[in-house]
Each structure stands twice: as structure tokens, then as C-alpha cells.
Design a protein around this motif. Structure first.
Motif, PDB file in Angstrom:
ATOM      1  N   CYS A  89       0.427  -1.312   0.140  1.00 49.13           N
ATOM      2  CA  CYS A  89      -0.262   0.091  -0.075  1.00 49.13           C
ATOM      3  C   CYS A  89       1.249   0.818   0.016  1.00 49.13           C
ATOM      4  O   CYS A  89       1.904   1.491   0.801  1.00 49.13           O
ATOM      5  CB  CYS A  89      -0.396   0.193   1.168  1.00 49.13           C
ATOM      6  N   GLU A  90       0.568   2.487  -0.726  1.00 47.09           N
ATOM      7  CA  GLU A  90       1.377   3.541  -1.413  1.00 47.09           C
ATOM      8  C   GLU A  90       0.945   4.832  -1.247  1.00 47.09           C
ATOM      9  O   GLU A  90      -0.045   4.668  -2.015  1.00 47.09           O
ATOM     10  CB  GLU A  90       2.357   3.156  -2.711  1.00 47.09           C
ATOM     11  N   THR A  91       0.992   5.069  -0.586  1.00 42.89           N
ATOM     12  CA  THR A  91       0.461   6.865  -0.576  1.00 42.89           C
ATOM     13  C   THR A  91       0.977   7.791  -1.137  1.00 42.89           C
ATOM     14  O   THR A  91       1.792   8.083  -1.675  1.00 42.89           O
ATOM     15  CB  THR A  91       0.310   7.475   1.242  1.00 42.89           C
ATOM     16  N   LEU A  92       0.126   8.186  -1.980  1.00 43.13           N
ATOM     17  CA  LEU A  92      -0.050   8.730  -3.544  1.00 43.13           C
ATOM     18  C   LEU A  92      -0.264  10.036  -3.286  1.00 43.13           C
ATOM     19  O   LEU A  92       0.489  10.668  -4.022  1.00 43.13           O
ATOM     20  CB  LEU A  92      -1.028   8.695  -4.310  1.00 43.13           C
ATOM     21  N   SER A  93      -1.764  10.552  -2.524  1.00 45.97           N
ATOM     22  CA  SER A  93      -1.905  12.161  -2.006  1.00 45.97           C
ATOM     23  C   SER A  93      -2.885  11.919  -0.714  1.00 45.97           C
ATOM     24  O   SER A  93      -2.914  11.603  -0.021  1.00 45.97           O
ATOM     25  CB  SER A  93      -2.757  12.163  -3.072  1.00 45.97           C
ATOM     26  N   THR A  94      -2.290  13.292  -0.365  1.00 43.53           N
ATOM     27  CA  THR A  94      -2.868  14.052   0.667  1.00 43.53           C
ATOM     28  C   THR A  94      -3.505  15.545   0.695  1.00 43.53           C
ATOM     29  O   THR A  94      -3.214  16.111   0.094  1.00 43.53           O
ATOM     30  CB  THR A  94      -1.791  14.453   1.737  1.00 43.53           C
ATOM     31  N   LEU A  95      -5.049  15.577   0.776  1.00 43.31           N
ATOM     32  CA  LEU A  95      -5.937  16.844  -0.047  1.00 43.31           C
ATOM     33  C   LEU A  95      -6.224  17.527   1.320  1.00 43.31           C
ATOM     34  O   LEU A  95      -6.554  16.615   2.378  1.00 43.31           O
ATOM     35  CB  LEU A  95      -7.219  16.080   0.082  1.00 43.31           C
ATOM     36  N   HIS A  96      -6.325  18.419   1.581  1.00 47.81           N
ATOM     37  CA  HIS A  96      -7.307  19.318   2.441  1.00 47.81           C
ATOM     38  C   HIS A  96      -8.240  19.781   1.972  1.00 47.81           C
ATOM     39  O   HIS A  96      -7.882  20.661   1.021  1.00 47.81           O
ATOM     40  CB  HIS A  96      -5.988  20.527   3.100  1.00 47.81           C
ATOM     41  N   THR A  97      -9.549  19.338   1.968  1.00 44.87           N
ATOM     42  CA  THR A  97     -10.556  20.345   1.475  1.00 44.87           C
ATOM     43  C   THR A  97     -11.559  21.406   2.516  1.00 44.87           C
ATOM     44  O   THR A  97     -11.991  21.721   1.570  1.00 44.87           O
ATOM     45  CB  THR A  97     -11.642  19.593   1.083  1.00 44.87           C
ATOM     46  N   GLU A  98     -10.450  21.449   3.368  1.00 42.89           N
ATOM     47  CA  GLU A  98     -11.393  22.470   4.421  1.00 42.89           C
ATOM     48  C   GLU A  98     -12.524  21.669   5.122  1.00 42.89           C
ATOM     49  O   GLU A  98     -13.471  22.647   6.125  1.00 42.89           O
ATOM     50  CB  GLU A  98     -11.546  23.995   4.251  1.00 42.89           C
ATOM     51  N   GLN A  99     -13.241  20.709   4.910  1.00 44.32           N
ATOM     52  CA  GLN A  99     -14.213  19.686   5.373  1.00 44.32           C
ATOM     53  C   GLN A  99     -13.871  19.927   6.565  1.00 44.32           C
ATOM     54  O   GLN A  99     -12.947  18.619   7.389  1.00 44.32           O
ATOM     55  CB  GLN A  99     -14.818  18.919   5.130  1.00 44.32           C
ATOM     56  N   LYS A 100     -14.907  19.676   8.040  1.00 43.16           N
ATOM     57  CA  LYS A 100     -14.416  19.454   9.043  1.00 43.16           C
ATOM     58  C   LYS A 100     -14.351  17.912   9.184  1.00 43.16           C
ATOM     59  O   LYS A 100     -13.881  17.170  10.062  1.00 43.16           O
ATOM     60  CB  LYS A 100     -15.734  19.989  10.232  1.00 43.16           C
ATOM     61  N   THR A 101     -15.651  17.290   9.168  1.00 39.25           N
ATOM     62  CA  THR A 101     -15.440  15.726   8.973  1.00 39.25           C
ATOM     63  C   THR A 101     -16.624  14.962   6.916  1.00 39.25           C
ATOM     64  O   THR A 101     -16.997  16.391   6.414  1.00 39.25           O
ATOM     65  CB  THR A 101     -16.896  15.467   9.650  1.00 39.25           C
ATOM     66  N   ILE A 102     -15.938  14.143   6.909  1.00 43.36           N
ATOM     67  CA  ILE A 102     -15.711  14.020   6.339  1.00 43.36           C
ATOM     68  C   ILE A 102     -16.942  12.625   6.181  1.00 43.36           C
ATOM     69  O   ILE A 102     -17.050  11.337   6.747  1.00 43.36           O
ATOM     70  CB  ILE A 102     -14.794  13.114   4.996  1.00 43.36           C
TER      71      ILE A 102
END
Length: 277
Positions: A35-48
Motif C-alpha cells: 500500500c503506497e500513499t499517493l496524495s494528501t488532500l486538504h478540502t477544509e471540510q470538518k468531517t468527511i
């Protein structure tokens, strides 16, 4: 982790996860045990609360607990489109296969909406299930109601699972300038009778599509997984025909399983078997 999304590509499986708080959304590539981490996103949403990939895996749709919506290009770690919070709770999301002509569906408490992405602009249209002609043809529909699951099938149609045990189907626009499906001419309701004592018993809470067998699998609050034929095998484009129901609870081969509600359905990488949870 409060939400996950998966898409199987020819060379790998993509997995996305969201969480409580303003923590990042992660995208991984899974190949066998690695398992390889490809991306880290910050959407500014408090909870998904909900997530879905486009069918080609390029874009990721993310719904927050406040029902705000973000469309992300996860490879470049960018939010390319955003919609403000909505009052109704979103309970399901699914997207078309082609991210260059992306359309996707959100469904939840008394609403089904079709969205289109054109550049960085999002547009939406609420699909009405109160059309008089539709109600005359489909007497079982108990609308407005909660819509609990959604799935793209045969790359050309969307299915939405209802609290009353029914399933709405409608075509996905082939082009961005195509009209939204809003009338009884292209919105269909399919109903599989369940117990009359509890109207919520057969609520369709999970869906998945198997392209190998061209079958739509649904699961619900009755603890059963139902198999639906689609397309020509069901009588025409977009049609559904229920032909088999498998009870997960109380099965003679697996007496230890006592599941009463199917929350999710997924396929093993081989596509030969389905797993229900």
C-alpha cells in the motif's frame, strides 16, 4: 475514518479515506499486500461523510458532514470545484466513468440531485420523483423519502436505492450539454415486494455493479443481497430485473452469521465473489 472510496484500475486499486475533523484525505494505491500513499488532500471540510471516485480514477468527490461538496484532482492535490453546504443530509454519491465529461449523483433525505462539472464550474439539478405520470405507472413509490444508496451501472445509467425498498434508475448524460433526466420518460421505479409489516425492512442501503457478469447487486435492511439483471437481459437499456435473493442472516452453511442489515457490498479483486457487510 468516516468514509472510504474505491476504484479498480487496470494496474492497481485506488483507495481514498476521510476522517473526523479537519485532518487530510488520503489516497493510496494498493497492489497485492503493498500500500503506497499517493496524495494528501486538504478540502477544509470538518468531517468527511461520503466519497466517490470518477470511474477513471482521476477525480475524487468529497462530501462533508455539513453537506458541502468538493471535487478534487487528487494527483495535483487541488480542489477544482466546490459547492456550499446544503440543508439536506447526503447519504450516497456516485460518479460517471469519464472525468472529462463528469456527471455524478448525490442522494439523501428527500432529494436526488444530478451534478455536472464543466471546467471549474459545478451545476446541479434536483430530480423530481413526484411527476404525476410516473406516480400513475409506479404505485408503490413512497415519495418523498430517504434515498440511501447510489451506483452507476453499465457505464450509462444511475441507480438510487430507496427507503421503501424500491430503486430509481435514470440515464447518465452522455455529454455535458445533455439535458438532465427529470421526467417520467427517462426516470423509472423498480420495486421488489417485501414485508408489509415494516416498510423500512427492505430499504436498499448498499449497491455495487459487476461489469464481468453485468449484474447489479443490492443489499438492504432485510439482510438479503439481491441480484438484478440489467440491459438486454432485463428487457432493454437501463432496465432492471430481480432474479435472485440471498439471505445473509440464518444461512444453513453459515449459522454464525446473524447480519440483519447490509451496509456495504464489494467485490474481491478477482471479481468472482462478492462480500457483504
Amino acid at each position: 475514518i468516516t468514509a472510504m472510496a474505491f476504484v479498480q484500475l487496470p494496474d492497481r486499486l485506488l483507495v481514498a479515506s476521510g476522517q473526523i475533523g479537519k485532518g487530510p484525505t488520503f489516497v493510496w494505491a494498493v497492489q497485492g499486500p503493498a500500500c503506497e500513499t499517493l496524495s494528501t488532500l486538504h478540502t477544509e471540510q470538518k468531517t468527511i461523510s461520503q466519497m466517490a471516485f470518477s470511474g477513471d480514477g482521476r477525480l475524487l468527490m468529497v462530501v462533508g458532514a455539513d453537506n458541502s461538496l468538493a471535487v478534487c484532482d487528487w494527483a495535483s492535490q487541488r480542489v477544482i470545484a466546490h459547492s456550499k453546504a446544503a440543508p439536506a443530509v447526503c447519504m450516497a454519491i456516485c460518479a460517471s466513468r469519464n472525468s472529462n465529461a463528469l456527471c455524478f449523483v448525490t442522494a439523501g433525505d428527500k432529494f436526488i440531485s444530478m451534478w455536472k462539472l464543466n471546467g471549474r464550474n459545478l451545476s446541479a439539478s434536483k430530480i423530481s420523483t413526484r411527476n404525476k405520470d410516473l406516480q400513475k405507472k409506479q404505485l408503490f413509490a413512497n415519495d418523498p423519502q430517504k434515498y440511501l444508496s447510489a451506483q452507476l451501472y453499465d457505464d450509462a445509467h444511475f441507480a438510487v436505492g430507496c427507503e421503501d425498498g424500491g430503486i430509481y434508475t435514470f440515464p447518465a448524460p452522455a455529454k455535458l450539454d445533455a439535458a438532465f433526466p427529470r421526467t417520467a420518460s427517462n426516470l423509472y421505479y423498480h420495486y421488489e415486494p417485501t414485508s408489509k409489516k415494516d416498510k423500512r425492512r427492505g430499504a436498499v442501503t448498499a449497491m455495487t455493479w459487476d461489469a464481468v457478469t453485468s449484474l447489479l447487486f443490492t443489499g438492504g435492511r432485510d439482510g438479503c443481497v439481491k441480484l438484478w439483471k440489467t440491459g438486454a437481459a432485463a428487457g432493454g437499456a437501463g432496465a432492471l430485473l430481480s432474479f435472485r435473493s440471498v439471505s445473509i442472516a440464518g444461512d444453513a452453511m453459515y449459522p454464525m452469521i446473524t447480519a440483519q442489515i447490509i451496509n456495504s457490498i464489494s467485490f474481491l479483486p478477482t471479481g468472482a465473489q462478492a462480500e457483504a457487510e
